[in-house]
Write an enzyme that holds these catalytic residues in place. Structure first.
Site, PDB file in Angstrom:
ATOM      1  N   PHE A 149       0.805  -1.224   0.000  1.00  0.00           N
ATOM      2  CA  PHE A 149       0.000   0.000   0.000  1.00  0.00           C
ATOM      3  C   PHE A 149       0.836   1.271   0.000  1.00  0.00           C
ATOM      4  O   PHE A 149       0.351   2.334  -0.369  1.00  0.00           O
ATOM      5  CB  PHE A 149      -0.941   0.029   1.229  1.00  0.00           C
ATOM      6  CG  PHE A 149      -0.242   0.454   2.503  1.00  0.00           C
ATOM      7  CD1 PHE A 149      -0.084   1.800   2.812  1.00  0.00           C
ATOM      8  CD2 PHE A 149       0.281  -0.482   3.395  1.00  0.00           C
ATOM      9  CE1 PHE A 149       0.582   2.203   3.967  1.00  0.00           C
ATOM     10  CE2 PHE A 149       0.939  -0.095   4.543  1.00  0.00           C
ATOM     11  CZ  PHE A 149       1.092   1.249   4.834  1.00  0.00           C
ATOM     12  N   ARG A 185      -5.786  -1.713  -0.293  1.00  0.00           N
ATOM     13  CA  ARG A 185      -6.070  -0.535   0.538  1.00  0.00           C
ATOM     14  C   ARG A 185      -6.036   0.767  -0.253  1.00  0.00           C
ATOM     15  O   ARG A 185      -6.684   1.729   0.124  1.00  0.00           O
ATOM     16  CB  ARG A 185      -5.085  -0.489   1.701  1.00  0.00           C
ATOM     17  CG  ARG A 185      -5.396  -1.608   2.699  1.00  0.00           C
ATOM     18  CD  ARG A 185      -4.452  -1.602   3.852  1.00  0.00           C
ATOM     19  NE  ARG A 185      -3.538  -2.720   3.769  1.00  0.00           N
ATOM     20  CZ  ARG A 185      -2.500  -2.916   4.566  1.00  0.00           C
ATOM     21  NH1 ARG A 185      -2.240  -2.032   5.510  1.00  0.00           N
ATOM     22  NH2 ARG A 185      -1.728  -3.953   4.433  1.00  0.00           N
ATOM     23  N   CYS A 242       9.561   1.680   3.314  1.00  0.00           N
ATOM     24  CA  CYS A 242      10.465   0.566   3.645  1.00  0.00           C
ATOM     25  C   CYS A 242      11.883   1.081   3.828  1.00  0.00           C
ATOM     26  O   CYS A 242      12.717   0.395   4.399  1.00  0.00           O
ATOM     27  CB  CYS A 242      10.437  -0.489   2.561  1.00  0.00           C
ATOM     28  SG  CYS A 242      11.140   0.110   1.035  1.00  0.00           S
ATOM     29  N   GLU A 279       8.850  -4.158  12.941  1.00  0.00           N
ATOM     30  CA  GLU A 279       8.808  -3.038  12.001  1.00  0.00           C
ATOM     31  C   GLU A 279       7.532  -2.256  12.337  1.00  0.00           C
ATOM     32  O   GLU A 279       6.420  -2.748  12.090  1.00  0.00           O
ATOM     33  CB  GLU A 279       8.753  -3.560  10.559  1.00  0.00           C
ATOM     34  CG  GLU A 279       8.761  -2.438   9.540  1.00  0.00           C
ATOM     35  CD  GLU A 279       8.534  -2.922   8.101  1.00  0.00           C
ATOM     36  OE1 GLU A 279       7.803  -3.896   7.898  1.00  0.00           O
ATOM     37  OE2 GLU A 279       9.074  -2.274   7.188  1.00  0.00           O
TER      38      GLU A 279
HETATM   39  P1  NAD Z   1       1.611  -6.647   2.981  1.00  0.00           P
HETATM   40  O1  NAD Z   1       2.662  -7.694   3.016  1.00  0.00           O
HETATM   41  O2  NAD Z   1       0.538  -6.711   3.986  1.00  0.00           O
HETATM   42  O3  NAD Z   1       0.866  -6.664   1.545  1.00  0.00           O
HETATM   43  C1  NAD Z   1       1.587  -6.658   0.341  1.00  0.00           C
HETATM   44  C2  NAD Z   1       0.754  -7.356  -0.730  1.00  0.00           C
HETATM   45  O4  NAD Z   1       0.576  -8.717  -0.347  1.00  0.00           O
HETATM   46  C3  NAD Z   1      -0.629  -6.769  -0.924  1.00  0.00           C
HETATM   47  O5  NAD Z   1      -0.917  -6.747  -2.301  1.00  0.00           O
HETATM   48  C4  NAD Z   1      -1.540  -7.740  -0.182  1.00  0.00           C
HETATM   49  O6  NAD Z   1      -2.813  -7.840  -0.755  1.00  0.00           O
HETATM   50  C5  NAD Z   1      -0.806  -9.058  -0.282  1.00  0.00           C
HETATM   51  N1  NAD Z   1      -1.001  -9.908   0.901  1.00  0.00           N
HETATM   52  C6  NAD Z   1      -1.144  -9.501   2.189  1.00  0.00           C
HETATM   53  N2  NAD Z   1      -1.262 -10.567   3.006  1.00  0.00           N
HETATM   54  C7  NAD Z   1      -1.176 -11.657   2.228  1.00  0.00           C
HETATM   55  C8  NAD Z   1      -1.217 -13.052   2.508  1.00  0.00           C
HETATM   56  N3  NAD Z   1      -1.354 -13.515   3.732  1.00  0.00           N
HETATM   57  N4  NAD Z   1      -1.104 -13.898   1.471  1.00  0.00           N
HETATM   58  C9  NAD Z   1      -0.940 -13.460   0.211  1.00  0.00           C
HETATM   59  N5  NAD Z   1      -0.905 -12.144  -0.097  1.00  0.00           N
HETATM   60  C10 NAD Z   1      -1.005 -11.244   0.890  1.00  0.00           C
HETATM   61  O7  NAD Z   1       2.368  -5.244   3.020  1.00  0.00           O
HETATM   62  P2  NAD Z   1       1.720  -3.796   3.162  1.00  0.00           P
HETATM   63  O8  NAD Z   1       1.231  -3.618   4.547  1.00  0.00           O
HETATM   64  O9  NAD Z   1       0.820  -3.506   2.031  1.00  0.00           O
HETATM   65  O10 NAD Z   1       3.024  -2.887   2.938  1.00  0.00           O
HETATM   66  C11 NAD Z   1       3.916  -2.567   3.950  1.00  0.00           C
HETATM   67  C12 NAD Z   1       5.087  -3.520   3.998  1.00  0.00           C
HETATM   68  O11 NAD Z   1       5.757  -3.527   2.737  1.00  0.00           O
HETATM   69  C13 NAD Z   1       6.153  -3.122   5.001  1.00  0.00           C
HETATM   70  O12 NAD Z   1       6.624  -4.273   5.646  1.00  0.00           O
HETATM   71  C14 NAD Z   1       7.244  -2.503   4.145  1.00  0.00           C
HETATM   72  O13 NAD Z   1       8.541  -2.543   4.707  1.00  0.00           O
HETATM   73  C15 NAD Z   1       7.160  -3.354   2.947  1.00  0.00           C
HETATM   74  N6  NAD Z   1       7.757  -2.700   1.790  1.00  0.00           N
HETATM   75  C16 NAD Z   1       8.962  -3.150   1.361  1.00  0.00           C
HETATM   76  C17 NAD Z   1       9.590  -2.526   0.304  1.00  0.00           C
HETATM   77  C18 NAD Z   1      10.918  -3.008  -0.182  1.00  0.00           C
HETATM   78  O14 NAD Z   1      11.323  -2.554  -1.229  1.00  0.00           O
HETATM   79  N7  NAD Z   1      11.606  -3.898   0.507  1.00  0.00           N
HETATM   80  C19 NAD Z   1       8.965  -1.456  -0.346  1.00  0.00           C
HETATM   81  C20 NAD Z   1       7.717  -1.029   0.102  1.00  0.00           C
HETATM   82  C21 NAD Z   1       7.122  -1.672   1.178  1.00  0.00           C
END
Ligand code: NAD
Length: 499
Positions: free
Chosen positions: A150, A178, A282, A384
């Protein structure tokens, strides 16, 4: 509710007649702004068929023609940046300027994709053996997918699809449920740029559609960006199904402040990197690591009044440094982590929990918070937080600071603030982190380098965007060729060698 956010398949917005609807919120008012239609596994399977058909023709289209689509897409992104940013802010809550920054960093990676004919030239060895030439060409994989978080609803998808498409693949994007709307604007702009129907598709949804992506045999590769537990899951399930997977996870980014650092520069950097976008990056700094009590005391003394006065407001408030967090659940989680810090003995120097934004009492706002005297055993260090919270861990010396960072399970970003080139160089050499900033707090590489963390911040061997992405979205074919020369050598039964 009239604003139903649906899919984009085969060059058009489509809204399946059935399927569960999930509320999408405006985080700065707390009101429901629309509903996203969660796709079913069968929707995904149908979309893969559309994408597979499109990939055949698109993969055979000359690379220069594919690049021309990217040139037009880049221009359209620039022309529509304001509209894109407004849509991002309305569902994410970040300030308008911050959203514009996201679009601009996304455009960088499109610029890289514009150079695709050069990047796909392959290699050629003339006369590798007598009358034999050998060449290797990178070819598209077919249908690839991206699953995104998101916090950067436009930039992170743009980290993936322009390069994937420029390489000749068709792409299926599963955005965060979201803040899903902006991806439909991106799809419209790609079509306007001349991208053939079916090459780019958007499937809204949750775990159901993610699992369908991971299990569909006609999807060759999956790029994921999100939290670490989900990254690990995607990597494990995707690779066990024979897919190529790059899964970027969460982070806990430290900023080491050495005794010789420029303190004005360090304080400004901490404020921006810790509280910008409400800490929902992130690459946000979440752990200041002052070296020595003298540095720590001065840092805290300077930070407290700034954090107390940190301007927080909705995206339309041009004075705001940050907006709300994404959901009510996120707000409650951050609040309870703050309480755990207090209960476990950290010193909460600034507590953002009491913040109220006039006229936005139901928005998901929380002020900036600052902890001192945090230790690695505390939950506020281990988790985190993904909110506007800095958890300061004091260290006695440089070695202790390096050890702290290296023992952390994440390895996304780190920064060192110092005037000492020797210390900075030593840090670069020994630190177990994928992206390092020297007096730069958010070292997100430019679009022609690649982005990726180490350890639990990345599963898979390819970083995202930049040169690594070309390797990820193509596979090499090596051709050994000989044309009849008139020289007869007879049948050879030994393994072929140069002689
Ligand atoms: P999230 O892991 O909850 O969701 C990411 C994606 O995965 C979404 O599209 C969601 O629908 C899907 N998803 C969520 N739960 C799932 C499940 N149990 N099974 C399968 N798919 C699922 O992450 P978020 O809250 O949207 O984003 C924040 C997180 O992303 C933070 O941990 C942040 O550090 C990380 N992030 C990392 C980077 C990077 O480059 N390393 C960049 C941006 C964000």
């Amino acid at each position: 509710m009239s604003n139903i956010i649906g899919n984009y398949v085969g060059g058009s917005r489509v809204n399946p007649a059935d399927g569960t609807l999930q509320d999408v919120f405006n985080p700065s008012t707390g009101e429901v702004s629309g509903q996203v239609r969660l796709s079913k596994a069968t929707d995904l399977d149908d979309t893969v068929k559309v994408a597979s058909a499109a990939a055949l023709e698109w993969g055979a289209t000359p690379a220069l023609k594919r690049a021309q689509v990217m040139f037009r897409f880049k221009r359209l992104l620039e022309e529509n940046a304001d509209k894109i940013a407004t849509t991002i802010s309305s569902e994410h809550g970040k300030t308008h300027e911050d959203a514009l920054g996201e679009v601009s960093r996304g455009i960088e990676t499109v610029e890289f994709a514009c150079g695709i004919p050069h990047l796909l030239k392959g290699t050629f060895s003339e006369q590798a053996a007598t009358s034999i030439d050998v060449y290797s060409v990178p070819q598209a994989l077919g249908v690839v997918a991206g699953i995104t978080p998101f916090n950067f609803p436009a930039m992170v998808p743009i980290w993936m699809f322009p390069n994937a498409i420029a390489c000749g693949n068709a792409f299926i994007l599963k955005p965060s449920e979201r803040d899903p709307s902006v991806t439909l604007i991106l799809a419209d702009l790609l079509k306007q740029a001349g991208l053939p129907d079916g090459v780019f598709n958007v499937m809204q949804g949750d775990k159901v559609v993610v699992d369908a992506i991971l299990d569909n045999p006609d999807i060759s590769a999956v790029s994921f960006v999100g939290s670490t537990p989900v990254a690990k899951y995607i990597y494990t399930r995707g690779t066990s199904n024979g897919k190529r997977v790059q899964a970027l996870g969460g982070a806990k980014n430290h900023m080491i402040i050495m005794p010789d650092a420029d303190m004005d520069q360090a304080v400004d950097a901490l404020m921006g990197a810790g509280y910008g976008s409400a800490g929902e990056r992130c690459m946000a700094v979440s752990v200041p690591v002052p070296v020595g009590d003298k540095v720590a005391d001065e840092l805290m003394e300077r930070m407290v009044p700034l954090v107390e006065k940190l301007p927080v407001g909705p995206p339309e408030d041009t004075n705001a440094a940050m907006g709300p967090v994404i959901t009510k659940q996120s707000l409650e989680r951050i609040s309870s982590l703050l309480q755990s810090g207090v209960d476990q003995g950290a010193k909460l120097l600034v507590d953002g929990r009491s913040l109220k934004v006039p006229g936005h009492e139901n928005g998901f706002f929380i002020g900036g918070s600052l902890f001192d005297q945090v230790t690695p055993e505390m939950d506020i260090y281990k988790e985190e937080i993904f909110g506007p919270v800095l958890s300061t861990v004091r260290t006695e010396n440089y070695e202790e600071a390096i050890k702290l960072v290296n023992e952390n399970p994440y390895g996304n970003g780190v920064a060192i603030f110092t005037r000492d080139g020797d210390a900075a160089r030593d840090c670069v050499n020994r630190i177990q982190v994928g992206m390092v900033g020297i007096n730069v707090p958010i070292p997100v590489p430019v679009g022609y380098h690649s982005f990726g963390g180490w350890k639990q911040s990345l599963y898979g061997s390819h970083h995202i965007y930049g040169p690594d992405t070309i390797h990820f979205y193509t596979r090499l074919k090596a051709i050994t060729s000989r044309w009849p020369t008139g020289i007869k050598s007879g049948a050879q039964f030994n393994f072929p060698t140069m002689s």
